[in-house]
Design an enzyme around this catalytic site. Structure first.
Site, mmCIF file in Angstrom:
data_model
loop_
_atom_site.group_PDB
_atom_site.id
_atom_site.type_symbol
_atom_site.label_atom_id
_atom_site.label_comp_id
_atom_site.label_asym_id
_atom_site.label_seq_id
_atom_site.Cartn_x
_atom_site.Cartn_y
_atom_site.Cartn_z
ATOM 1 N N TYR B 144 0.863 -1.175 0.000
ATOM 2 C CA TYR B 144 0.000 0.000 0.000
ATOM 3 C C TYR B 144 0.901 1.228 0.000
ATOM 4 O O TYR B 144 1.735 1.382 0.893
ATOM 5 C CB TYR B 144 -0.877 -0.049 1.249
ATOM 6 C CG TYR B 144 -1.809 1.106 1.419
ATOM 7 C CD1 TYR B 144 -1.630 2.028 2.432
ATOM 8 C CD2 TYR B 144 -2.894 1.271 0.549
ATOM 9 C CE1 TYR B 144 -2.497 3.085 2.594
ATOM 10 C CE2 TYR B 144 -3.772 2.322 0.709
ATOM 11 C CZ TYR B 144 -3.567 3.231 1.728
ATOM 12 O OH TYR B 144 -4.429 4.275 1.891
ATOM 13 N N GLU B 148 4.955 9.760 1.175
ATOM 14 C CA GLU B 148 6.011 10.214 0.257
ATOM 15 C C GLU B 148 7.104 10.857 1.082
ATOM 16 O O GLU B 148 6.892 11.211 2.241
ATOM 17 C CB GLU B 148 5.428 11.208 -0.751
ATOM 18 C CG GLU B 148 4.400 10.565 -1.653
ATOM 19 C CD GLU B 148 3.894 11.530 -2.719
ATOM 20 O OE1 GLU B 148 4.376 12.681 -2.774
ATOM 21 O OE2 GLU B 148 3.023 11.111 -3.495
ATOM 22 N N SER B 153 2.299 12.704 7.604
ATOM 23 C CA SER B 153 1.028 13.053 8.222
ATOM 24 C C SER B 153 0.208 13.928 7.278
ATOM 25 O O SER B 153 -1.021 13.852 7.239
ATOM 26 C CB SER B 153 1.273 13.808 9.536
ATOM 27 O OG SER B 153 1.974 12.975 10.432
ATOM 28 N N PHE B 177 8.994 4.396 2.510
ATOM 29 C CA PHE B 177 8.635 3.557 3.669
ATOM 30 C C PHE B 177 7.594 2.507 3.285
ATOM 31 O O PHE B 177 6.713 2.203 4.077
ATOM 32 C CB PHE B 177 8.070 4.394 4.814
ATOM 33 C CG PHE B 177 8.996 5.449 5.354
ATOM 34 C CD1 PHE B 177 8.506 6.664 5.753
ATOM 35 C CD2 PHE B 177 10.358 5.206 5.459
ATOM 36 C CE1 PHE B 177 9.350 7.646 6.262
ATOM 37 C CE2 PHE B 177 11.218 6.179 5.961
ATOM 38 C CZ PHE B 177 10.698 7.411 6.359
ATOM 39 N N GLN B 354 13.979 -3.635 30.901
ATOM 40 C CA GLN B 354 14.626 -3.156 32.118
ATOM 41 C C GLN B 354 14.586 -4.223 33.202
ATOM 42 O O GLN B 354 15.577 -4.461 33.897
ATOM 43 C CB GLN B 354 13.920 -1.876 32.603
ATOM 44 C CG GLN B 354 14.539 -1.236 33.829
ATOM 45 C CD GLN B 354 15.831 -0.518 33.526
ATOM 46 O OE1 GLN B 354 16.256 -0.424 32.371
ATOM 47 N NE2 GLN B 354 16.488 -0.006 34.552
ATOM 48 N N HIS B 356 14.621 -7.287 32.894
ATOM 49 C CA HIS B 356 15.545 -8.378 32.579
ATOM 50 C C HIS B 356 16.996 -8.007 32.891
ATOM 51 O O HIS B 356 17.894 -8.822 32.718
ATOM 52 C CB HIS B 356 15.442 -8.751 31.092
ATOM 53 C CG HIS B 356 14.383 -9.760 30.791
ATOM 54 N ND1 HIS B 356 13.045 -9.462 30.796
ATOM 55 C CD2 HIS B 356 14.473 -11.077 30.483
ATOM 56 C CE1 HIS B 356 12.351 -10.540 30.493
ATOM 57 N NE2 HIS B 356 13.176 -11.544 30.303
ATOM 58 N N GLU B 381 0.706 4.061 10.380
ATOM 59 C CA GLU B 381 -0.760 4.016 10.414
ATOM 60 C C GLU B 381 -1.313 5.287 11.036
ATOM 61 O O GLU B 381 -2.389 5.274 11.629
ATOM 62 C CB GLU B 381 -1.270 2.801 11.207
ATOM 63 C CG GLU B 381 -1.055 1.468 10.533
ATOM 64 C CD GLU B 381 -2.036 1.195 9.401
ATOM 65 O OE1 GLU B 381 -3.016 1.946 9.246
ATOM 66 O OE2 GLU B 381 -1.799 0.244 8.647
ATOM 67 N N ASN B 384 0.985 8.749 16.560
ATOM 68 C CA ASN B 384 0.143 8.898 17.752
ATOM 69 C C ASN B 384 -0.209 10.358 17.998
ATOM 70 O O ASN B 384 -1.227 10.660 18.630
ATOM 71 C CB ASN B 384 0.825 8.247 18.960
ATOM 72 C CG ASN B 384 0.734 6.730 18.878
ATOM 73 O OD1 ASN B 384 0.187 6.182 17.921
ATOM 74 N ND2 ASN B 384 1.249 6.049 19.879
ATOM 75 N N ARG B 393 -10.206 16.586 17.928
ATOM 76 C CA ARG B 393 -11.091 17.201 16.932
ATOM 77 C C ARG B 393 -12.487 16.597 17.016
ATOM 78 O O ARG B 393 -13.497 17.271 16.942
ATOM 79 C CB ARG B 393 -10.508 16.983 15.541
ATOM 80 C CG ARG B 393 -11.243 17.713 14.447
ATOM 81 C CD ARG B 393 -10.475 17.638 13.153
ATOM 82 N NE ARG B 393 -10.236 16.263 12.727
ATOM 83 C CZ ARG B 393 -9.326 15.903 11.831
ATOM 84 N NH1 ARG B 393 -8.554 16.823 11.283
ATOM 85 N NH2 ARG B 393 -9.169 14.656 11.502
#
Lengths: 250, 397
Positions: B144, B148, B153, B177, B354, B356, B381, B384, B393
């Site tokens: 997909y 670019e 975003s 990507f 941490q 571990h 996707e 965040n 919004r």
């Protein structure tokens, strides 16, 4: 040729078992199809894929959640399922001779040519049901199967026994119980899980086929003793003394 | 140290696995059956190889084909089109279970599912017949292309342009990507067909003018090839247009909510694995004469990890169900679920590392791979930060 495959729903082998005074705590515990029963279903499906059998019917005895194991069997490739319903504790009150009698009734009702089962269930480890069923039906049996060949109505089974491998041959109908190395069950794919939903599932209350006699009573259930540390001994004499007097080996 | 090392090398079948965190909220019997099938597959066919795939940067096409045979590559494509026809909640459960075994391959699987879904929803009969059966077996791998070099975003500001020429489109531009870039057989390319209109055009590998950058060397997701996709006067017939001209954005929007649930589900699975590893380690490792599990500071960390994992799972499943029910708030909840679950799960994995101690820093102990793999889920996707834009919004308008 029609095959009956008996499956049992047991406590999952990976869980941590909690012991209560009246037995294993089944509350909220993860249950799954008995691994040897799953191997039996897989073998039946493979025989069907080789066109040696025409129809596979899976059967289980237990409460309504037992249907999960039947649906798993259907998703693996069984054609039909029979659910013999009972509210009795299947890890205690549903015992080999009673199960064998119920299965014998179904065999007589539906005329199967072969019964496949797991060699034992991992909750009670009885390893009796298949043998008793063969006895009740007066059929030949082959237990601990690690290889099954069927040609022209003759079954040839390689059995895993203490001394090694034994090959037996008999004319069907018969009972075969399945051992670990017989096969590795396939994964149930999503399309097959969905197809399984529309396969026929017959429900029969247990008392229509038999009775649970509870001839074996569980008197005590306890967890294995917690492992204690070992001890280093100075010489062989001390070792022998400890083995005799403490471990009570001889 | 010897005892801890043996734990990983001797055990063929991992002892751990969802037994510590197997809540079935929202799930009916069919979901549980499918979850079991997915988890069994993941533990046997993915988990033992995950470290090797990461180390060798190996893209396991054969395992993806097996996943397809299980029905996992066209999960929410309609049955009439040749897909499995299940819902987003089932998809979430499947991806969560599979990413327990390997996050990266599962994430790629979600892309295949999304591309198949777009063809199913917006393609014409010809396109559906051509591609969906091939997607369903992984005979064709799909990618997909939206991002670019100069528009992440700000995706509306993309520059890749498809100009009409006779019966064809001629496409120029570049995408970056792109998961599956240079390996995939078909690319769903979001490009401008006019100054304002965004459209989706299918471009097959091998089309003259289509080329790829070198494979990117990433922090994680190493089992999945990522590359730039370059369009230099790429000519495709206009029949390769998916849906209608100018509908590209609406198509992308409709796929986005589900895509967010998918990536959040992948975070859940990876975090579950890190969680299970940590629980065992806290019992096994002893310092100052006690197992680590006896120290309150560590107990508190672990308690937070558990709580965050469960709450992440709940919001992801709720959002999935809302998409299935076409609930008016599905976009809001999907954004919340993606943001919350990806952040919580990354932090959980980081905390697991941490806990571990020094071993957590070694590749052999696997937890660092989960950290590296989950880190990108907070970015793609929709970052965040963009999720927070969407959430606020939605609520403040």
């Amino acid at each position: 040729m029609k095959v009956l495959v008996a499956v049992k729903r047991v406590v999952d082998s990976g869980i941590k078992v909690r012991v209560k005074p009246d037995g294993i705590d089944l509350q909220g515990v993860k249950m799954t199809i008995n691994p040897f029963c799953e191997i039996a279903v897989e073998e039946a499906v493979r025989l069907k894929e080789k066109k040696l059998i025409a129809e596979i019917v899976a059967v289980t005895i237990g409460p309504k959640q037992g249907a999960e194991s039947l649906r798993h069997a259907l998703a693996l490739g069984a054609d039909k399922a029979i659910h013999v319903t009972t509210e009795a504790r299947i890890d205690q009150a549903v015992q080999p001779l009673d199960v064998a009698n119920i299965l014998a009734k179904l065999v007589e009702r539906d005329n199967y040519n072969l019964v496949l089962m797991g060699k034992q269930s991992i909750d009670d480890d009885f390893n009796q049901t298949g043998q008793m069923l063969a006895g009740l039906l007066d059929w030949p049996q082959a237990t601990f199967a690690s290889n099954i060949q069927i040609t022209d109505g003759i079954a040839q089974v390689i059995r895993e026994i203490d001394g090694g491998l034994q090959t037996v041959k008999f004319k069907l109908p018969g009972v075969i119980t399945c051992d670990l190395r017989l096969n590795q069950p396939r994964f149930a794919s999503v399309p097959n899980i969905m197809k399984a939903k529309s396969k026929p599932l017959e429900t029969i209350p247990l008392d229509k086929l038999g009775k649970l006699h509870n001839s074996i009573q569980i008197t005590k259930t306890e967890a294995p003793a917690i492992r204690k540390g070992g001890a280093i001994v100075e010489n062989v004499d001390v070792l022998i003394q400890k083995l005799r007097n403490e471990a009570k080996l001889f | 140290m010897q005892i801890i090392r043996n734990r990983f090398m001797v055990n063929h079948i991992p002892r751990f696995g969802f037994k510590y965190m197997s809540d079935s909220t929202f799930l009916n019997e069919e979901h549980l059956q499918i979850q079991k099938a997915a988890l069994d597959f993941a533990k046997e066919k993915m988990l033992p190889y995950s470290a090797e795939w990461d180390k060798k940067h190996h893209f396991p096409k054969d395992v993806l084909r097996e996943l397809a045979a299980m029905g996992f590559s066209t999960i929410y494509v309609k049955q009439e089109s040749g897909g499995v026809g299940l819902d987003r909640l089932t998809a979430s459960v499947i991806f969560e279970a599979l990413s327990y075994g390997d996050v990266t391959t599962t994430a790629y699987l979600t892309i295949q599912n999304m591309c198949a879904y777009m063809v199913d929803q917006f393609g014409n009969e010809e396109q559906k017949k051509t591609w969906i059966p091939r997607f369903g077996t992984f005979d064709a791998f799909a990618s997909y292309c939206l991002t670019e070099p100069n528009s992440g975003s700000d995706s509306k500001n993309m520059k890749t342009f498809a100009k009409k020429d006779g019966n064809d489109y001629v496409i120029n531009g570049s995408k970056c990507f792109i998961s599956g870039g240079s390996v995939s057989d078909v690319y769903l390319v979001m490009c401008k067909t006019s100054e304002k209109d965004v459209s989706c055009i299918l471009v097959e590998k091998g089309t003259p003018g289509l080329s790829f950058g070198k494979l990117e060397d990433k922090m994680g997701w190493n089992a999945s090839p990522t590359a730039m996709v370059l369009f230099d006067n790429v000519r495709v017939p206009q029949s390769n247009l998916l849906g209608k001209e100018g509908n590209g954005f609406k198509m992308a929007m409709s796929a986005l909510d589900g895509g967010r649930i998918n990536i959040a589900s992948c975070s859940l699975g990876g975090a579950s694995f890190a969680f299970d590893l940590t629980k065992d380690y806290l019992h096994d490792r002893k310092q100052f004469g006690q197992p680590l599990a006896a120290f309150q500071g560590l107990q508190f960390k672990f308690a937070d990890m558990a709580t965050n994992l469960v709450t992440s799972r709940l919001i992801v499943r709720q959002a999935a169900q809302m998409i299935d029910n076409s609930h008016p708030d599905k976009t809001l909840y999907s954004a919340m679920a993606k943001r919350y679950a990806t952040d919580s799960c990354f932090n959980l994995a980081n905390e697991a590392l941490q806990l571990h101690g020094g071993y957590g820093y070694l590749r052999e102990y696997q937890v660092e791979r989960i950290v590296r793999d989950l880190r990108v889920h907070q970015i793609l996707e929709g970052t965040n930060e963009i999720m927070k834009v969407i959430i606020s919004r939605n609520l403040l308008k």
